[in-house]
Enzyme design. Structure first.
Site, mmCIF file in Angstrom:
data_model
loop_
_atom_site.group_PDB
_atom_site.id
_atom_site.type_symbol
_atom_site.label_atom_id
_atom_site.label_comp_id
_atom_site.label_asym_id
_atom_site.label_seq_id
_atom_site.Cartn_x
_atom_site.Cartn_y
_atom_site.Cartn_z
ATOM 1 N N CYS A 281 0.839 -1.199 0.000
ATOM 2 C CA CYS A 281 0.000 0.000 0.000
ATOM 3 C C CYS A 281 0.876 1.252 0.000
ATOM 4 C CB CYS A 281 -0.998 -0.036 1.161
ATOM 5 S SG CYS A 281 -2.351 1.132 0.950
ATOM 6 N N HIS B 220 -3.917 -4.538 -0.199
ATOM 7 C CA HIS B 220 -3.464 -5.160 1.040
ATOM 8 C C HIS B 220 -3.553 -6.679 0.927
ATOM 9 C CE1 HIS B 220 -3.057 -1.636 3.678
ATOM 10 N NE2 HIS B 220 -3.971 -1.103 2.884
ATOM 11 N N GLU C 43 -2.664 -8.835 2.983
ATOM 12 C CA GLU C 43 -3.061 -9.403 4.283
ATOM 13 C C GLU C 43 -4.556 -9.260 4.534
ATOM 14 O OE1 GLU C 43 -1.653 -6.557 3.773
ATOM 15 O OE2 GLU C 43 -2.228 -5.053 5.268
#
Lengths: 252, 213
Positions: free
Chosen positions: B79, B186, B188
């Site tokens: 990001c 992202h 994750e």
């Protein structure tokens, strides 16, 4: 192109999910971690946790819940309820939440939005707006304290205000439709969408999967949030998304 | 081992938890001595470009990262962390970045003429592979990943684009040149595909370690 998001909302009190979650097959229907995983597997695009704890202890427990959820969930989630300061935001975000949602605290002190946005970025700042139609005003009025306290704010004025102060997203709940289960408030949703340029989450009134098609077909809402319709298994996230896909709405 | 650079910005918890789920060992630290022990680095981050560069300088991590990359060791920016890998950004005020990749972060608004659309670019968007054989994309498909950003990388260098997304124009989504890799979204928070990308980075890190031994 970006897809429309479906967001289940979970009410958490003293660390437990409340408000009749009726799931078969779950070991413990009140466990926030277990429920988040369940919704993740169903294809939920995001989750919202609303902390309705009244006590200090309950709030502390919420931080633990956030930490645990962040440890298992691989989709974004927002936490709202009882966030009154930059410190509160920091605690929740450091515990692993992706966004915080402000409501009453933002109306009381709108600077809080900009303070949070400066520290954590606009992408972290959701402002939740509870709006109810007001005949005299000829528009929707903003309420705080879980819909109990009317304010002087008209909805588009307030929406513009929060965005100018750094809200990255608006979670818009129609108090007129909330609980009525006959669809989202399309007029309200479109009115707010026309007033601001940040993503808007429509909330309140979802009663069937058709309601989700309506809100995405007839307004520029970016996401739709629902609670009981998913908790009571009247439909599922999976079903809603399949139906949306069939109707030509872009979903993940 | 992967070192997650803590420079005071961003959601470090979710990155580290994702690595834990993948059984990838990591150290989360702001101390460059500790980070130097790692085989690969992750530069996470949410917040503003200008603040992030200032913090990297204040914490004396800037030169460490530059040397790391010059030594050919793997670095993944996520990001804002990805945007920092480029020449600079116009967010708040023009700020110089790390300069590993050619390109500049521009406001979304200025990229399209007279079309009103939502900013931030927030939500799940579909990947389009530019380099399907790139090792970061192993075992993935052109599925959806989670984006949230208000500035977008603009670059002339087609060869650094590994995957893109479409949001009123091309959004560089996975970028890379040699040992420097970045994802605008992202991983994750991007469910299965995101986890796979992190696992792929873990493999790149492990291979680098084996080569160095």
């Amino acid at each position: 192109m970006i897809t429309k998001r479906i967001i289940p909302c979970l009410d958490v009190q003293e660390g437990r999910v409340v408000k009749g979650v009726q799931f078969v097959g779950l070991r413990d229907a009140g466990d926030p971690v277990e429920l988040s995983t369940f919704y993740d597997e169903q294809g939920a695009d995001e989750l919202v946790f609303l902390d309705i704890s009244a006590s200090h202890e309950g709030r502390k427990t919420m931080v633990e819940v956030v930490r645990e959820v962040a440890g298992t969930l691989a989709i974004p989630f927002t936490v709202g309820g009882g966030i009154n300061s930059v410190d509160d935001m920091r605690t929740i975000l450091l515990a692993g939440a992706d966004k915080v949602s402000l409501n009453t605290a933002a109306v009381k002190r709108p600077e809080l939005i900009s303070e949070g946005a400066d520290y954590f970025g606009v992408q972290c700042m959701v402002v939740a707006i509870d709006a109810k139609y007001d005949e005299n005003l000829g528009s929707w009025r903003i309420y705080t304290h879980g819909g109990r306290t009317p304010t002087d704010w008209e909805v588009t004025d307030w929406a513009k205000e929060v965005v100018s102060r750094g809200a990255g997203e608006i979670l818009l709940t129609s108090m007129d439709q909330d609980g009525a289960k006959n669809g989202f408030d399309l007029a309200l949703t479109e009115t707010v969408n026309n007033a601001v340029s940040v993503p808007v989450i429509a909330s309140g009134g979802a009663g069937a999967k058709e309601d989700f098609v309506d809100v995405f077909d007839k307004t520029r809402a970016d996401a739709a949030l629902a609670a009981s319709i998913f908790h009571y298994k009247e439909t599922s996230v999976e079903e809603v998304k399949k139906y949306l896909r069939d109707k030509g709405v872009r979903v993940r | 081992m992967i070192g997650i650079i803590d420079y005071g910005m961003g959601n470090l918890h979710s990155v580290s938890k994702a690595l834990e789920r993948l059984d990838l060992t990591y150290v989360l630290s702001e101390d460059t001595g500790e980070l130097a022990e790692a085989d690969g680095l992750i530069l996470p981050g949410v917040g503003s470009f200008h603040d992030a560069m200032n913090l990297l300088k204040e914490k004396e991590q800037l030169d460490f990262i530059k040397k790391w990359v010059a030594d050919g060791r793997p670095l993944l920016g996520i990001c804002l962390g990805m945007q920092l890998l480029f020449d600079g950004s116009e967010e708040n005020q023009d700020t110089e970045g790390l300069g590993f990749l050619p390109g500049y972060a521009r406001s979304f608004r200025k990229s399209e003429d007279n079309v009103s659309y939502k900013v931030p670019h927030m939500g799940w968007n579909k990947l389009q592979f530019k380099q399907p054989d790139h090792e970061m994309l192993t075992n993935t498909e052109e599925g959806h990943v989670y984006f949230v950003h208000s500035y977008v990388m603009r670059t002339e260098a087609e060869d650094i684009l590994i995957a893109t997304a479409d949001y009123f124009g091309e959004v560089p989504a996975v970028v890379g040149k040699g040992n420097v890799i970045g994802t605008q979204f992202h991983p994750e928070k991007s469910s299965r595909i995101g986890m796979q990308l992190l696992e792929n980075f873990g493999k790149i890190v492990a291979e680098g370690r084996n080569n160095n031994e």
